[in-house]
Design a protein around this motif. Structure first.
Motif, PDB file in Angstrom:
ATOM      1  N   ARG A   1       0.805  -1.214   0.000  1.00 33.00           N
ATOM      2  CA  ARG A   1       0.000   0.000   0.000  1.00 33.00           C
ATOM      3  C   ARG A   1       0.847   1.277   0.000  1.00 33.00           C
ATOM      4  O   ARG A   1       0.300   2.362  -0.142  1.00 33.00           O
ATOM      5  CB  ARG A   1      -0.926   0.006   1.221  1.00 33.00           C
ATOM      6  N   VAL A   2       2.142   1.152   0.201  1.00 36.22           N
ATOM      7  CA  VAL A   2       2.988   2.348   0.271  1.00 36.22           C
ATOM      8  C   VAL A   2       3.203   2.940  -1.119  1.00 36.22           C
ATOM      9  O   VAL A   2       3.563   2.234  -2.065  1.00 36.22           O
ATOM     10  CB  VAL A   2       4.345   2.025   0.929  1.00 36.22           C
ATOM     11  N   VAL A   3       2.943   4.241  -1.245  1.00 36.05           N
ATOM     12  CA  VAL A   3       3.166   4.946  -2.501  1.00 36.05           C
ATOM     13  C   VAL A   3       4.605   5.427  -2.584  1.00 36.05           C
ATOM     14  O   VAL A   3       5.295   5.223  -3.579  1.00 36.05           O
ATOM     15  CB  VAL A   3       2.194   6.140  -2.633  1.00 36.05           C
ATOM     16  N   SER A   4       5.058   6.085  -1.521  1.00 35.41           N
ATOM     17  CA  SER A   4       6.429   6.577  -1.516  1.00 35.41           C
ATOM     18  C   SER A   4       6.849   6.948  -0.112  1.00 35.41           C
ATOM     19  O   SER A   4       6.018   7.163   0.779  1.00 35.41           O
ATOM     20  CB  SER A   4       6.576   7.794  -2.447  1.00 35.41           C
ATOM     21  N   ALA A   5       8.161   7.008   0.080  1.00 33.52           N
ATOM     22  CA  ALA A   5       8.754   7.505   1.315  1.00 33.52           C
ATOM     23  C   ALA A   5       9.710   8.612   0.915  1.00 33.52           C
ATOM     24  O   ALA A   5      10.603   8.405   0.083  1.00 33.52           O
ATOM     25  CB  ALA A   5       9.499   6.387   2.049  1.00 33.52           C
TER      26      ALA A   5
ATOM     27  N   VAL B   1       0.550   5.941   2.547  1.00 32.48           N
ATOM     28  CA  VAL B   1      -0.065   4.621   2.440  1.00 32.48           C
ATOM     29  C   VAL B   1      -1.474   4.800   1.873  1.00 32.48           C
ATOM     30  O   VAL B   1      -2.317   5.478   2.471  1.00 32.48           O
ATOM     31  CB  VAL B   1      -0.136   3.923   3.812  1.00 32.48           C
ATOM     32  N   ARG B   2      -1.721   4.214   0.708  1.00 36.36           N
ATOM     33  CA  ARG B   2      -3.008   4.369   0.030  1.00 36.36           C
ATOM     34  C   ARG B   2      -4.163   3.904   0.904  1.00 36.36           C
ATOM     35  O   ARG B   2      -4.123   2.832   1.500  1.00 36.36           O
ATOM     36  CB  ARG B   2      -3.009   3.585  -1.286  1.00 36.36           C
TER      37      ARG B   2
ATOM     38  N   THR C   1      -1.672   9.138  -4.673  1.00 34.36           N
ATOM     39  CA  THR C   1      -0.768   8.639  -5.711  1.00 34.36           C
ATOM     40  C   THR C   1       0.606   9.284  -5.670  1.00 34.36           C
ATOM     41  O   THR C   1       1.552   8.764  -6.242  1.00 34.36           O
ATOM     42  CB  THR C   1      -1.362   8.863  -7.114  1.00 34.36           C
ATOM     43  N   ALA C   2       0.724  10.426  -4.993  1.00 29.62           N
ATOM     44  CA  ALA C   2       2.027  11.089  -4.889  1.00 29.62           C
ATOM     45  C   ALA C   2       1.992  12.079  -3.745  1.00 29.62           C
ATOM     46  O   ALA C   2       0.942  12.661  -3.443  1.00 29.62           O
ATOM     47  CB  ALA C   2       2.389  11.803  -6.199  1.00 29.62           C
ATOM     48  N   ILE C   3       3.140  12.281  -3.112  1.00 28.82           N
ATOM     49  CA  ILE C   3       3.288  13.324  -2.101  1.00 28.82           C
ATOM     50  C   ILE C   3       4.573  14.083  -2.374  1.00 28.82           C
ATOM     51  O   ILE C   3       5.499  13.569  -3.005  1.00 28.82           O
ATOM     52  CB  ILE C   3       3.294  12.769  -0.661  1.00 28.82           C
ATOM     53  N   ALA C   4       4.623  15.320  -1.902  1.00 28.35           N
ATOM     54  CA  ALA C   4       5.823  16.151  -2.039  1.00 28.35           C
ATOM     55  C   ALA C   4       5.873  17.096  -0.850  1.00 28.35           C
ATOM     56  O   ALA C   4       4.856  17.335  -0.184  1.00 28.35           O
ATOM     57  CB  ALA C   4       5.799  16.931  -3.355  1.00 28.35           C
TER      58      ALA C   4
END
Length: 362
Positions: free
Chosen positions: A150-154, A165-166, A192-195
């Motif tokens: 479920r992790v999109v990004s770190a 986590v979606r 779907t994305a974080i910044a």
């Protein structure tokens, strides 16, 4: 060099011309050092990196890089261009299984890796070698068991990382936290994305809508705020700490925003951006903006000349596919790294040729 060559000539522009016995015509060779080197995930490629996928890239100690792969952590030395296994204590902590996210804080000397089966976060103290698994905690302080994959990004944030986590929320790990603490809760929403700007702003993009969100950290608490970026259909955001500006990429556009979110630069309606979706971007030390696209392009926005430059085989780039939210990083030297489905493209931004001299006939 081949016995098939009949004649060789080097002209005044530094180009080499070769003619062959085998009736294959005249070949032009550019002997200049190529700015792009690809390290392939294909085992049959002579530049095979030693693993079959790249899930994340982070800067590491001694000016090196860590690459998260399907075989654990691999270490890269930008000076020698050699991939190697990390120290034994690193392998003992993170193992040799699939890692989908990794972040290191070289100041506090800690690293965090996200593993999918089961979904967990491992924290390593690089100074002592101590390794531990962190619990997932919700906003109420209760322990969570999260689904696989479920992790999109770190991404790095202050002295730790933010993990998206979606369908569940965003968690924060840091030098001070004992657990991966939920800071924002989702209601089955698919992020779907974080910044982030690395200090207080967090930008979130969601599936199926162009309406995004922004949160700000104030006095230890996160709260939602409205910013102009909420209405922008962005795919990627990068905060340039030196310029104190946000660079934002999306479908057929590249924009620069000042710290107060006023538009500073707009790159739209350019021939090179037609039918192009900018998936990830990075600035070099001269503040030019480099980005990769969904259809396999690597391009640069020359900030001084105000024009787009597209990398090609002359620069050493062979077109490959880049996935959504693909790994990218800038090292301590002059190199940028963009990971795709077929390997990692390493760009030496100091030797890139912005214009090749036209060949001449004498």
């Amino acid at each position: 060099v081949s016995s098939d060559n009949m004649v060789l000539h080097c002209d005044r522009d530094g180009m080499i011309w070769a003619g062959k016995w085998s009736n294959k015509g005249l070949f032009q060779i550019n002997p200049a050092t190529q700015a792009v080197q690809e390290f392939s995930t294909d085992v049959s490629n002579p530049h095979f990196v030693g693993f079959n996928s790249v899930g994340a890239i982070t800067t590491a100690l001694s000016r090196r890089l860590w690459l998260a792969s399907g075989m654990g952590i691999r270490e890269f030395d930008p000076i020698t261009g050699i991939f190697s296994s990390p120290e034994k204590k690193v392998s003992s902590c993170f193992g040799s299984e699939l890692i989908i996210g990794v972040v290191m804080d070289t100041i506090v000397k800690k690293a965090w890796a996200v593993l999918p089966f089961p979904l967990r976060v491992l924290e390593m103290n690089l100074a002592t070698g101590n390794c531990r698994e962190m619990e997932w905690k919700n906003a109420e302080g209760n322990t969570l068991q999260l689904p696989h994959w479920r992790v999109v990004s770190a991404i790095p944030f202050r002295d730790g990382a933010l993990i998206a986590v979606r369908g569940i929320g965003i968690f924060m790990v840091s030098n001070k936290n004992e657990a991966a603490q939920q800071i924002i809760k989702f209601k089955d929403e698919q992020v779907t994305a974080i910044a982030t700007d690395g200090e207080k702003y967090l930008f979130e993009k969601f599936w199926g809508t162009y309406r995004n969100r922004t949160h700000i950290l104030e006095n230890g608490n996160w709260r939602q705020v409205n910013t102009p970026l909420d209405e922008v259909p962005w795919y990627c955001i990068y905060f340039d700490v030196e310029d104190q500006t946000f660079w934002v990429g999306g479908v057929e556009f590249l924009r620069e925003y000042q710290k107060d979110f006023r538009v500073k630069t707009i790159v739209e309606n350019e021939a090179g951006l037609k039918s192009v979706d900018i998936l990830s971007l990075l600035p070099d030390k001269s503040h030019n903006i480099w980005f990769n696209t969904g259809n396999g392009l690597l391009m640069m926005w020359d900030k001084a000349a105000k024009r787009l430059i597209r990398l090609s085989e002359k620069d050493g780039y062979t077109r490959q596919v880049f996935g959504w939210n693909n790994p990218r990083v800038r090292d301590s030297y002059v190199n940028l790294y963009f990971a795709g489905d077929e390997g990692v493209e390493v760009i030496n931004t100091y030797i890139i040729q912005k214009q090749y001299a036209p060949s001449q006939i004498y």
